[in-house]
Design an enzyme around this catalytic site. Structure first.
Site, PDB file in Angstrom:
ATOM      1  CG  ASP A   7      -2.856   3.819   6.753  1.00  0.00           C
ATOM      2  OD1 ASP A   7      -2.799   3.195   5.681  1.00  0.00           O
ATOM      3  OD2 ASP A   7      -3.716   4.682   6.989  1.00  0.00           O
TER       4      ASP A   7
ATOM      5  CG  ASN B 299      -1.871   1.194   1.231  1.00  0.00           C
ATOM      6  OD1 ASN B 299      -2.529   1.463   0.221  1.00  0.00           O
ATOM      7  ND2 ASN B 299      -1.953   1.910   2.332  1.00  0.00           N
TER       8      ASN B 299
ATOM      9  CG  HIS C  79      -0.718   6.467   4.514  1.00  0.00           C
ATOM     10  ND1 HIS C  79      -2.097   6.444   4.551  1.00  0.00           N
ATOM     11  CD2 HIS C  79      -0.326   7.354   5.473  1.00  0.00           C
ATOM     12  CE1 HIS C  79      -2.521   7.260   5.495  1.00  0.00           C
ATOM     13  NE2 HIS C  79      -1.468   7.820   6.072  1.00  0.00           N
TER      14      HIS C  79
ATOM     15  CB  SER D  37       5.090   5.694   3.948  1.00  0.00           C
ATOM     16  OG  SER D  37       5.494   6.804   4.710  1.00  0.00           O
TER      17      SER D  37
END
Length: 226
Positions: free
Chosen positions: A152, A114, A116, A143
């Protein structure tokens, strides 16, 4: 299922909206800079603009509408089964606005990335740019991390820091961060495709076979790839 070329990593990309990071991934792939094969782009929202970009690139698109499922677990089971049928090596979240169940995350442990828009662990969740401004931060950024059951909160692989200007608004800061996201995400995916990147059973990020004590930092630049 047709297997990917031996030098191309099969991936699936999950989106919920416009898919700007999806665009960056497709652009890098088409430029020969990212050795991946996108098996499908999956959205939980039928109206997601990123689906059109994928279709124009000749990539299969799939909609799994979360509103058509009784709960989060039912949606995640359908999503996991759909992904498994596509047989990707890596699943890439690119603006996928769903909190995933621990069961889903465990199923794809070490194969789920992912991006972020903050310098994690600072500002997990939403509205990161306004929160950075409210906190008086001189630096903000983005990030890329492995996904875990903590939202997260997974191990951070790489970051890019972005200066915060005195006259910034949340919108102007978001635009500056997004430009850097488009550099950062394809880079990290390329590391994975090159078998340089992994996640150890103990949760440590491995790069070139060595644990990362700190996230790799990508140098900030306003020059974008051609």
């Amino acid at each position: 299922m047709t297997s990917a070329a031996p030098d191309r990593l099969p991936i699936v990309v999950l989106i919920s909206g416009r898919g700007s990071n999806l665009n960056a991934i497709i652009d890098a792939m088409e430029a020969g800079e990212l050795p991946v094969e996108i098996r499908a782009v999956i959205s939980n929202r039928p109206e997601a603009a990123g689906l059109q970009r994928a279709a124009l690139a000749g990539i299969r698109t799939i909609v799994i509408d979360h509103a058509c499922h009784s709960d989060r677990a039912a949606f995640d089971r359908t999503l996991a089964a759909t992904i498994d049928a596509l047989q990707p090596t890596l699943v890439v979240l690119a603006g996928f606005m769903r909190i995933l169940t621990p069961e889903f995350v465990e199923h794809f442990y070490g194969r789920l990335l992912n991006i972020h828009p903050s310098l994690l662990p600072a500002f997990p969740g939403l509205h990161t740019h306004q929160r950075a401004l409210d906190a008086g931060c001189s630096e903000h950024g983005a990030s890329v991390h492995f996904v875990t059951a903590t939202v997260d909160g997974g191990p951070v692989i790489a970051q890019v820091k972005v200066p915060v200007h005195a006259n910034d608004t949340a919108t102007s800061l978001a635009e500056r961060v997004l430009q850097q996201e488009h550099r950062l995400y394809p880079l990290v995916i390329r590391w994975y495709a090159q078998q340089r990147l992994g996640l150890a059973p103990d949760g440590r990020v491995l790069l070139d076979g060595m644990p990362l004590d700190e996230p790799r930092q990508l140098e900030y630049t306003t020059e974008m790839p051609c």
